[in-house]
Design a protein around this motif. Structure first.
Motif, PDB file in Angstrom:
ATOM      1  N   ALA B 130       0.859  -1.190   0.000  1.00 37.11           N
ATOM      2  CA  ALA B 130       0.000   0.000   0.000  1.00 37.11           C
ATOM      3  C   ALA B 130       0.886   1.227   0.000  1.00 37.11           C
ATOM      4  O   ALA B 130       2.082   1.136   0.296  1.00 37.11           O
ATOM      5  CB  ALA B 130      -0.902   0.014   1.237  1.00 37.11           C
ATOM      6  N   GLY B 131       0.315   2.355  -0.350  1.00 34.56           N
ATOM      7  CA  GLY B 131       1.030   3.615  -0.267  1.00 34.56           C
ATOM      8  C   GLY B 131       1.956   3.858  -1.436  1.00 34.56           C
ATOM      9  O   GLY B 131       2.239   2.960  -2.231  1.00 34.56           O
ATOM     10  N   MET B 132       2.401   5.108  -1.565  1.00 37.89           N
ATOM     11  CA  MET B 132       3.229   5.485  -2.701  1.00 37.89           C
ATOM     12  C   MET B 132       4.518   6.112  -2.187  1.00 37.89           C
ATOM     13  O   MET B 132       4.489   7.079  -1.433  1.00 37.89           O
ATOM     14  CB  MET B 132       2.471   6.500  -3.565  1.00 37.89           C
ATOM     15  N   ASP B 133       5.628   5.525  -2.565  1.00 43.41           N
ATOM     16  CA  ASP B 133       6.916   6.150  -2.284  1.00 43.41           C
ATOM     17  C   ASP B 133       7.461   6.711  -3.590  1.00 43.41           C
ATOM     18  O   ASP B 133       7.672   5.975  -4.552  1.00 43.41           O
ATOM     19  CB  ASP B 133       7.910   5.145  -1.722  1.00 43.41           C
ATOM     20  N   PRO B 134       7.678   8.042  -3.665  1.00 46.44           N
ATOM     21  CA  PRO B 134       8.042   8.646  -4.951  1.00 46.44           C
ATOM     22  C   PRO B 134       9.410   8.200  -5.466  1.00 46.44           C
ATOM     23  O   PRO B 134       9.631   8.146  -6.678  1.00 46.44           O
ATOM     24  CB  PRO B 134       8.046  10.149  -4.652  1.00 46.44           C
ATOM     25  N   TYR B 135      10.324   7.866  -4.544  1.00 44.69           N
ATOM     26  CA  TYR B 135      11.689   7.560  -4.987  1.00 44.69           C
ATOM     27  C   TYR B 135      11.761   6.196  -5.658  1.00 44.69           C
ATOM     28  O   TYR B 135      12.337   6.045  -6.732  1.00 44.69           O
ATOM     29  CB  TYR B 135      12.654   7.652  -3.801  1.00 44.69           C
ATOM     30  N   VAL B 308      19.971 -18.427  10.869  1.00 40.96           N
ATOM     31  CA  VAL B 308      19.289 -19.255   9.869  1.00 40.96           C
ATOM     32  C   VAL B 308      20.112 -19.361   8.585  1.00 40.96           C
ATOM     33  O   VAL B 308      21.073 -18.624   8.379  1.00 40.96           O
ATOM     34  CB  VAL B 308      17.864 -18.736   9.567  1.00 40.96           C
ATOM     35  N   ASN B 309      19.712 -20.276   7.714  1.00 41.28           N
ATOM     36  CA  ASN B 309      20.450 -20.500   6.464  1.00 41.28           C
ATOM     37  C   ASN B 309      20.034 -19.568   5.341  1.00 41.28           C
ATOM     38  O   ASN B 309      20.843 -19.214   4.487  1.00 41.28           O
ATOM     39  CB  ASN B 309      20.262 -21.945   5.985  1.00 41.28           C
ATOM     40  N   SER B 310      18.757 -19.223   5.302  1.00 36.37           N
ATOM     41  CA  SER B 310      18.301 -18.358   4.203  1.00 36.37           C
ATOM     42  C   SER B 310      17.076 -17.562   4.618  1.00 36.37           C
ATOM     43  O   SER B 310      16.349 -17.945   5.540  1.00 36.37           O
ATOM     44  CB  SER B 310      18.005 -19.176   2.937  1.00 36.37           C
ATOM     45  N   VAL B 311      16.884 -16.447   3.917  1.00 39.41           N
ATOM     46  CA  VAL B 311      15.806 -15.508   4.241  1.00 39.41           C
ATOM     47  C   VAL B 311      15.176 -15.011   2.942  1.00 39.41           C
ATOM     48  O   VAL B 311      15.888 -14.662   2.001  1.00 39.41           O
ATOM     49  CB  VAL B 311      16.351 -14.296   5.044  1.00 39.41           C
ATOM     50  N   ALA B 312      13.852 -14.986   2.884  1.00 35.11           N
ATOM     51  CA  ALA B 312      13.135 -14.300   1.801  1.00 35.11           C
ATOM     52  C   ALA B 312      12.566 -13.011   2.380  1.00 35.11           C
ATOM     53  O   ALA B 312      11.913 -13.040   3.424  1.00 35.11           O
ATOM     54  CB  ALA B 312      12.012 -15.183   1.269  1.00 35.11           C
ATOM     55  N   TRP B 313      12.819 -11.908   1.718  1.00 36.64           N
ATOM     56  CA  TRP B 313      12.444 -10.586   2.273  1.00 36.64           C
ATOM     57  C   TRP B 313      11.954  -9.710   1.118  1.00 36.64           C
ATOM     58  O   TRP B 313      12.730  -9.366   0.235  1.00 36.64           O
ATOM     59  CB  TRP B 313      13.665  -9.993   2.964  1.00 36.64           C
ATOM     60  N   ASN B 314      10.681  -9.356   1.151  1.00 35.24           N
ATOM     61  CA  ASN B 314      10.099  -8.517   0.099  1.00 35.24           C
ATOM     62  C   ASN B 314      10.129  -7.048   0.488  1.00 35.24           C
ATOM     63  O   ASN B 314       9.614  -6.680   1.542  1.00 35.24           O
ATOM     64  CB  ASN B 314       8.640  -8.918  -0.159  1.00 35.24           C
ATOM     65  N   LEU B 315      10.688  -6.250  -0.400  1.00 37.63           N
ATOM     66  CA  LEU B 315      10.689  -4.807  -0.178  1.00 37.63           C
ATOM     67  C   LEU B 315       9.425  -4.153  -0.720  1.00 37.63           C
ATOM     68  O   LEU B 315       9.152  -2.992  -0.438  1.00 37.63           O
ATOM     69  CB  LEU B 315      11.917  -4.171  -0.833  1.00 37.63           C
ATOM     70  N   HIS B 316       8.665  -4.899  -1.507  1.00 41.96           N
ATOM     71  CA  HIS B 316       7.466  -4.306  -2.097  1.00 41.96           C
ATOM     72  C   HIS B 316       6.249  -4.472  -1.188  1.00 41.96           C
ATOM     73  O   HIS B 316       5.131  -4.215  -1.611  1.00 41.96           O
ATOM     74  CB  HIS B 316       7.193  -4.864  -3.502  1.00 41.96           C
ATOM     75  N   LYS B 317       6.458  -4.895   0.038  1.00 38.89           N
ATOM     76  CA  LYS B 317       5.330  -4.961   0.968  1.00 38.89           C
ATOM     77  C   LYS B 317       5.428  -3.769   1.927  1.00 38.89           C
ATOM     78  O   LYS B 317       5.151  -2.649   1.512  1.00 38.89           O
ATOM     79  CB  LYS B 317       5.335  -6.328   1.668  1.00 38.89           C
ATOM     80  N   MET B 318       5.809  -4.021   3.166  1.00 41.02           N
ATOM     81  CA  MET B 318       5.834  -2.946   4.163  1.00 41.02           C
ATOM     82  C   MET B 318       6.714  -1.770   3.748  1.00 41.02           C
ATOM     83  O   MET B 318       6.468  -0.635   4.155  1.00 41.02           O
ATOM     84  CB  MET B 318       6.322  -3.539   5.492  1.00 41.02           C
ATOM     85  N   LEU B 319       7.753  -2.009   2.938  1.00 41.14           N
ATOM     86  CA  LEU B 319       8.671  -0.915   2.601  1.00 41.14           C
ATOM     87  C   LEU B 319       8.289  -0.184   1.315  1.00 41.14           C
ATOM     88  O   LEU B 319       9.018   0.699   0.843  1.00 41.14           O
ATOM     89  CB  LEU B 319      10.114  -1.404   2.595  1.00 41.14           C
ATOM     90  N   MET B 320       7.147  -0.545   0.708  1.00 43.54           N
ATOM     91  CA  MET B 320       6.476   0.323  -0.263  1.00 43.54           C
ATOM     92  C   MET B 320       7.158   0.495  -1.623  1.00 43.54           C
ATOM     93  O   MET B 320       6.786   1.393  -2.368  1.00 43.54           O
ATOM     94  CB  MET B 320       6.230   1.704   0.354  1.00 43.54           C
TER      95      MET B 320
END
Lengths: 498, 498
Positions: B130-135, B308-320
């Motif tokens: 959600a939301g719009m980050d201009p950068y 842990v051995n590995s991590v999946a981390w989406n920047l297009h969710k909470m970090l917009m």
């Protein structure tokens, strides 16, 4: 709700029991809501819309000037080569605690464009994509601004319908008269992996649930020239790369329409005859060659494609849509794509929705979030019409043949032109291993020199027992005869001392 | 090359033998090159740059006005609901032979934006973005205009370094003091599948070549609340969905940091204790919850993630960041990512290049072409700094807690707020199956009404034995207290008659 009355109604939290619900006084709630929560001002949104608009406006000017106009200007360099070490010095890559000013951020935009390779430049012949189409580029800006995902109709109604329109149109062009199914993917490798998975699912649906542990050894047949994504897919899908060419129980055949290096087409009709006889899934990797279906003149290259089970077709190659725009199409009409990939997530695919949930396409995908890539191609098609799309393909192949009119290469089937440059010093070396060994070293040096000069980009590789040669791929309508001649002149300029 | 001399040099076609090469008179060639080839004018590029610029300029104005300003304006509707049938009537979807005028194409752009859901609107709480980050939005325009792929440094030098910078920074935040490896993917589902594949590869590298046919039954452990991509991955990878929870030989454990529906966090430390004891690959699906690593206040939610051995981390969710922007990170330092996925395509990954080929990241991916998604997040990070990224996370969680201050819900761990709305008519129904059955029908109707009105968007689903409830996800800094209060008022408005 009457605004002036104190009303009571009920909300219940899931982590309490539903019957422990409380009455909430909405009027009171509105009054006593805090102005701060965890030290954040919550009464108004953060951010300053005027500053945001000004930034976006300035950035758009930079994009138009540097990433569109300058990037496609033949008088500009195709790349501004820097080694990783140099580029790290030039770009201030470090991410800090404190944000930076608008002017600094705009400078990062300019620098990122400046040191990026201009793949839309008329002298970029290095990959299976090139050139700039303004319509699909604008489409891509819109899909990025309207950031959404194609799992449900509810959050992507327009793009869902446009994807559906495109898939139908592409299925029509393939010649599946009774229709079919399909989905856009993040690229051709994924589409090819979808084909492997569907073929396997049709062969033995139980594998989806129980895996391959009890299965007979499965084998995929493909040609030596097939794309590496088939091997990558075999590895990922638990089939194993060693089961890609040989023996055991074949369950699918991968034919290639437009190989990566030579642009060669497998004879689909003949392969289809065999696959029909033995009931093998026939997939055509037409990621590169699918565009020929747009052309009355060249579609014979894919003769027989209406008989196959599935097709991978990239629009971001010959048809110039910005990466990524890749379709996977399947002839099956029994919802195999859905059955094979579905996980029925209840938080997305509720069956008690108020609209026709067959428009929720997400469960056909192995992804969850999925970009509306189809819109880019839809907008481009609207603007250009089938006629001009056809011309893009026909012109690219004509231009490739024009190169061949000047070097002793047989006409290519498609727009890949592969050739050696033999510098004067090599002309006197007798034919044999020694000559080939020396010839092998020519292309890498010429490539290094063209990159450092930034004058053009054209790929090279060895292939089978053949030493390094150039592969020039012609795609963009922005390429003129002068650019083609320039390539030959420039290779000679850069390599004549070798 | 001296331009005024007739020079001769040699090109040889691959489909002739190299020794059948011809001398080419370059001067002559330039003179006698045809003006037409296959009926195409080849002396100049097609297309009219002025018209192109004007189109792009107008389209950018529409994007700024409709897809940025109006889309984020709280006074505008969050969606303009139309059924698939209505929308097909309103949009002229058909693709024709003839291209359409600039003004028509611009109208298609306006319509596409108008009827799309405004996911950047302050009253969109429906998905994990959600939301719009201009950068990051501007970053996405640049990556689309500079259309390129991240397989080799040669065609994506800037974006390769930026991806590398981000991966290192993210690895640092995870706490892998000795570094690690990673790659950006088209989404979290793909990242989770990468984890399954790497865990399997470490457990038994032979599977890459020989498949699973001779292998012992492998099993993945995850929680009931884990994302469906683990099951989809198990199906795709030939492990089988039935081997996701139970028995046999476990080779990996998937822990979830931020579940999709409830926003719950598995206890990583405790799971890591067990995984270390039994040498199991521990993957954390932090697609949604990874953003908490940005926050000094909330990063305790992922305590133990450095083990842990590995991590999946989406920047297009909470970090917009606009979809798609998704990282897969792996602690291993033995090039497992490369060994597991490599196919060594010679046309891309030549080993005789003139630069350090360790900057060619493509063979770490199961894709071939891959978008430079990292740039969007890099630009945003530069502009906002870690401090403001942290504030996005902290504010979102604070806002979610603010909702809970007004409804009797325990503070959520993250920013998912799940609750029932109980209309007045249900208050007198005694607790029990009958009441739950009726309650189950409330959310779908309220949802239908909010969509048709376009006033806000908030998701609903059933969960386990619990009847349909609302899931409100708070993300964007553009959301104010008024928007939160509006949601509760509006649900009551829309549902009080039920």
């Amino acid at each position: 709700m009457k605004k002036n009355k104190v009303i009571t109604f009920l909300f219940a939290g899931l982590n309490s029991h539903e019957h422990q619900n409380h009455e909430v006084d909405l009027k009171h709630q509105a009054k006593c809501s805090p102005t701060f929560m965890d030290n954040f001002a919550v009464n108004s949104p953060t951010g300053e819309m005027n500053a945001t608009e000004s930034f976006i406006h300035h950035a758009m000017e930079i994009i138009l000037e540097d990433a569109v106009k300058k990037a496609t200007d033949v008088r500009e360099k195709v790349c501004e080569w820097r080694s990783p070490e140099q580029l790290k010095e030039l770009l201030d890559l470090e991410l800090r605690d404190k944000g930076e000013s608008e002017s600094r951020v705009l400078q990062y935009c300019r620098d990122a464009i400046k040191y990026s390779v201009k793949t839309t430049h008329p002298r970029f012949f290095n990959q299976l994509y090139a050139g700039m189409d303004p319509y699909s580029m604008v489409g891509s800006f819109i899909t990025e601004a309207i950031t959404t995902s194609l799992y449900t109709y509810e959050v992507a109604p327009v793009f869902t319908l446009m994807e559906d329109t495109l898939l139908r149109k592409m299925i029509e062009m393939i010649g599946w008269d009774e229709g079919g199914d399909g989905i856009f993917n993040p690229g051709g490798s994924m589409s090819n992996m979808y084909a492997v998975n569907l073929a396997r699912y049709r062969y033995c649906p139980d594998i989806k649930e129980v895996g391959l542990f009890a299965a007979k050894r499965l084998v995929i047949l493909t040609s030596q020239e097939g794309h590496y994504s088939i091997s990558k897919g075999a590895a990922l899908l638990g089939i194993g790369t060693k089961n890609v060419y040989i023996g055991a129980v074949p369950f699918m055949v991968n034919a290639t329409a437009g190989t990566t290096v030579l642009g060669a087409f497998d004879p689909i009709e003949e392969i289809a005859d065999i696959c029909e006889k033995y009931n093998l899934w026939l997939h055509v990797d037409a990621c590169w060659g699918g565009a020929a279906l747009m052309s009355k003149k060249h579609k014979h290259l894919l003769k027989g494609i209406h008989r196959v089970n599935s097709v991978a077709w990239n629009l971001h190659k010959m048809l110039m849509v910005p990466l990524q725009c890749s379709a996977f199409l399947v002839r099956d009409k029994t919802s195999l794509l859905q059955h094979c990939h579905s996980a029925r997530a209840t938080y997305l695919f509720q069956q008690d929705k108020f609209y026709d949930v067959s428009y929720d396409t997400g469960d056909k995908s192995v992804q969850c979030g999925r970009k509306p890539d189809a819109f880019k191609f839809w907008l481009m098609w609207k603007a250009l019409g089938t006629t001009q799309l056809e011309q893009i393909v026909d012109r690219a192949i004509a231009m490739a043949r024009l190169v061949c009119a000047n070097v002793p290469v047989m006409d290519p089937e498609y727009s890949n032109v592969c050739f050696w440059y033999i510098p004067p010093s090599l002309r006197s070396v007798p034919h044999g291993p020694e000559r080939w060994k020396k010839l092998h070293t020519v292309a890498p040096v010429v490539k290094e020199r063209m990159m450092k000069k930034g004058s053009m980009m054209i790929g090279y590789q060895a292939h089978g027992d053949k030493p390094n040669f150039f592969r020039m791929v012609v795609i963009s309508p922005q390429v003129s005869r002068e650019d083609l001649n320039f390539v030959l002149d420039e290779i000679h300029n850069l390599g004549q001392d070798l």
